[in-house]
Design a protein around this motif. Structure first.
Motif, PDB file in Angstrom:
ATOM      1  N   SER A 173      41.220  52.289  31.792  1.00 29.17           N
ATOM      2  CA  SER A 173      40.719  50.985  31.369  1.00 29.17           C
ATOM      3  C   SER A 173      41.816  49.943  31.529  1.00 29.17           C
ATOM      4  N   THR A 174      41.393  48.681  31.585  1.00 28.93           N
ATOM      5  CA  THR A 174      42.348  47.581  31.658  1.00 28.93           C
ATOM      6  C   THR A 174      42.174  46.689  30.442  1.00 28.93           C
ATOM      7  N   SER A 175      43.251  46.041  30.038  1.00 29.47           N
ATOM      8  CA  SER A 175      43.199  45.120  28.907  1.00 29.47           C
ATOM      9  C   SER A 175      44.342  44.127  29.054  1.00 29.47           C
ATOM     10  N   GLY A 176      44.101  42.927  28.534  1.00 28.17           N
ATOM     11  CA  GLY A 176      45.144  41.921  28.612  1.00 28.17           C
ATOM     12  C   GLY A 176      44.638  40.645  29.250  1.00 28.17           C
ATOM     13  N   PRO A 177      45.539  39.717  29.565  1.00 28.43           N
ATOM     14  CA  PRO A 177      45.154  38.421  30.138  1.00 28.43           C
ATOM     15  C   PRO A 177      44.356  38.581  31.422  1.00 28.43           C
ATOM     16  N   GLU A 178      43.327  37.742  31.578  1.00 25.04           N
ATOM     17  CA  GLU A 178      42.444  37.838  32.737  1.00 25.04           C
ATOM     18  C   GLU A 178      43.188  37.636  34.050  1.00 25.04           C
ATOM     19  N   LEU A 179      44.165  36.760  34.065  1.00 23.27           N
ATOM     20  CA  LEU A 179      44.917  36.517  35.295  1.00 23.27           C
ATOM     21  C   LEU A 179      45.685  37.756  35.751  1.00 23.27           C
ATOM     22  N   ILE A 180      46.051  38.603  34.793  1.00 25.41           N
ATOM     23  CA  ILE A 180      46.810  39.826  35.119  1.00 25.41           C
ATOM     24  C   ILE A 180      45.881  40.982  35.463  1.00 25.41           C
ATOM     25  N   THR A 181      44.842  41.176  34.659  1.00 29.89           N
ATOM     26  CA  THR A 181      43.971  42.348  34.831  1.00 29.89           C
ATOM     27  C   THR A 181      42.689  42.054  35.605  1.00 29.89           C
ATOM     28  N   GLY A 182      42.296  40.789  35.672  1.00 33.78           N
ATOM     29  CA  GLY A 182      41.029  40.443  36.318  1.00 33.78           C
ATOM     30  C   GLY A 182      39.858  40.392  35.365  1.00 33.78           C
ATOM     31  N   GLY A 183      40.081  40.793  34.098  1.00 31.86           N
ATOM     32  CA  GLY A 183      39.015  40.747  33.096  1.00 31.86           C
ATOM     33  C   GLY A 183      37.836  41.626  33.455  1.00 31.86           C
ATOM     34  N   GLU A 184      36.629  41.184  33.105  1.00 28.78           N
ATOM     35  CA  GLU A 184      35.420  41.975  33.342  1.00 28.78           C
ATOM     36  C   GLU A 184      35.079  42.106  34.824  1.00 28.78           C
ATOM     37  N   PHE A 185      35.600  41.209  35.629  1.00 25.08           N
ATOM     38  CA  PHE A 185      35.339  41.287  37.070  1.00 25.08           C
ATOM     39  C   PHE A 185      36.066  42.470  37.698  1.00 25.08           C
ATOM     40  N   GLY A 186      37.164  42.893  37.083  1.00 25.57           N
ATOM     41  CA  GLY A 186      37.965  43.991  37.623  1.00 25.57           C
ATOM     42  C   GLY A 186      39.255  43.471  38.250  1.00 25.57           C
ATOM     43  N   PRO A 187      40.154  44.359  38.633  1.00 28.48           N
ATOM     44  CA  PRO A 187      41.462  43.972  39.163  1.00 28.48           C
ATOM     45  C   PRO A 187      41.426  43.092  40.409  1.00 28.48           C
ATOM     46  N   GLU A 188      40.284  43.004  41.072  1.00 27.93           N
ATOM     47  CA  GLU A 188      40.200  42.132  42.246  1.00 27.93           C
ATOM     48  C   GLU A 188      40.418  40.667  41.883  1.00 27.93           C
ATOM     49  N   ALA A 189      40.173  40.299  40.603  1.00 25.86           N
ATOM     50  CA  ALA A 189      40.397  38.925  40.153  1.00 25.86           C
ATOM     51  C   ALA A 189      41.807  38.728  39.603  1.00 25.86           C
ATOM     52  N   SER A 190      42.638  39.756  39.712  1.00 27.66           N
ATOM     53  CA  SER A 190      44.022  39.659  39.240  1.00 27.66           C
ATOM     54  C   SER A 190      44.854  38.810  40.198  1.00 27.66           C
ATOM     55  N   VAL A 191      45.839  38.113  39.650  1.00 20.70           N
ATOM     56  CA  VAL A 191      46.737  37.314  40.478  1.00 20.70           C
ATOM     57  C   VAL A 191      47.496  38.210  41.460  1.00 20.70           C
ATOM     58  N   TYR A 192      47.712  39.464  41.083  1.00 18.25           N
ATOM     59  CA  TYR A 192      48.400  40.402  41.983  1.00 18.25           C
ATOM     60  C   TYR A 192      47.541  40.721  43.210  1.00 18.25           C
ATOM     61  N   SER A 193      46.234  40.837  43.019  1.00 20.00           N
ATOM     62  CA  SER A 193      45.340  41.084  44.149  1.00 20.00           C
ATOM     63  C   SER A 193      45.324  39.882  45.092  1.00 20.00           C
ATOM     64  N   MET A 194      45.248  38.692  44.493  1.00 18.12           N
ATOM     65  CA  MET A 194      45.239  37.488  45.327  1.00 18.12           C
ATOM     66  C   MET A 194      46.533  37.344  46.114  1.00 18.12           C
TER      67      MET A 194
END
Length: 277
Positions: free
Chosen positions: A219-240
């Motif tokens: 599971s992931t947890s934490g700020p949306e910019l880091i984890t991607g939130g409910e969208f998943g890691p694809e919305a993470s700043v690291y993915s971008m």
């Protein structure tokens, strides 16, 4: 009219195949079978309709070098997502609770293969390739990437941030990979490797489409910019960031190989094609 036939044929196979796989997603072996059949049938239909309507060899799906390009793309996609998860985990945003479902991962192989093939044929094989003829590589990349991101707004847990992220890290990167190689096999492998790593290996959500059952229960947890939130890691700043870096790398390779289509040359090519009819 040629474009209409191409779009109708490829979209029809993708839609029927996608619905079929979704209908049996609780059965991993049927998912594997129907997903694989969808991928194979989509390639066959694309080759047939494009070859027949454009009256040319369909070089973007040439059999020579296909396995090597698919494998290379898959490895890059898995490694890329592995780096994203490593960064999220380093900040405490990703936690493994134990082992997940090996059979679930098997089903995801078929599901992700069908999705990767049909989406690449539609967005890179048709949309990007045909827009590039008239507007050049860079505008085609931007337009096709934006539409690819917007298409993901239809997913269950979609967010605007997620759609923007998909446009950058997937739409741009996959189009750039095609521009550099003039083959759809590498983008297909990249697409599959990324999605399968995300769901089938690391057990995270894919593009806001809901929970998955891969090899790891996590599971992931934490700020949306880091984890991607409910969208998943694809919305993470690291993915971008990773997607943007690979986009730049592929475009650099395309320029070095001389496969970038400038806008002026694209216009001249269309004008000459029109005169030759």
């Amino acid at each position: 009219m040629k474009l209409v036939w191409q779009v109708l044929a490829v979209v029809a196979v993708g839609a029927v195949g996608g619905r079929s796989v979704t209908a049996v997603q609780d059965d991993p072996w049927l998912s594997l079978l129907l997903g694989g059949l969808t991928a194979v049938l989509s390639v066959f239909v694309y080759r047939w309709v494009v070859g027949r309507t454009e009256r040319r060899p369909v070089t973007e799906l040439a059999r020579e070098g296909a396995r090597r390009s698919l494998l290379r793309g898959t490895v890059i996609g898995v490694a890329m997502f592995g780096c994203v998860i490593a960064n999220i985990s380093f900040l405490g945003g990703y936690e493994v609770h134990g082992f997940g479902s090996p059979t679930g991962a098997i089903g995801l192989v078929g599901f992700m293969a069908g999705a990767a093939v049909t989406e690449e044929l539609m967005f890179r094989g048709l949309l990007f390739r045909l827009v590039e003829r008239g507007l050049g590589t860079y505008i085609a990349l931007a337009l096709s990437g934006a539409l690819f991101g917007a298409a993901h707004l239809l997913n269950e847990n979609a967010t605007v941030l997620g759609a923007v992220a998909i446009a950058v890290e997937a739409g741009g990167m996959l189009a750039a990979a095609y521009a550099a190689t003039r083959s759809l096999w590498l983008p297909i492998g990249l697409h599959f490797g990324w999605n399968f790593a995300e769901a089938g290996i690391f057990g995270t959500e894919v593009s806001g489409s809901g929970a998955t059952h891969g090899l790891l229960d996590a599971s992931t947890s934490g700020p949306e910019l880091i984890t991607g939130g409910e969208f998943g890691p694809e919305a993470s700043v690291y993915s971008m960031l990773s997607g943007a870096l690979l986009t730049v790398a592929f475009l650099w390779l395309a320029r070095r190989r001389g496969t970038v289509v400038p806008r002026q040359r694209a216009r001249r090519a269309d004008a000459l094609a029109t005169l030759g009819r």
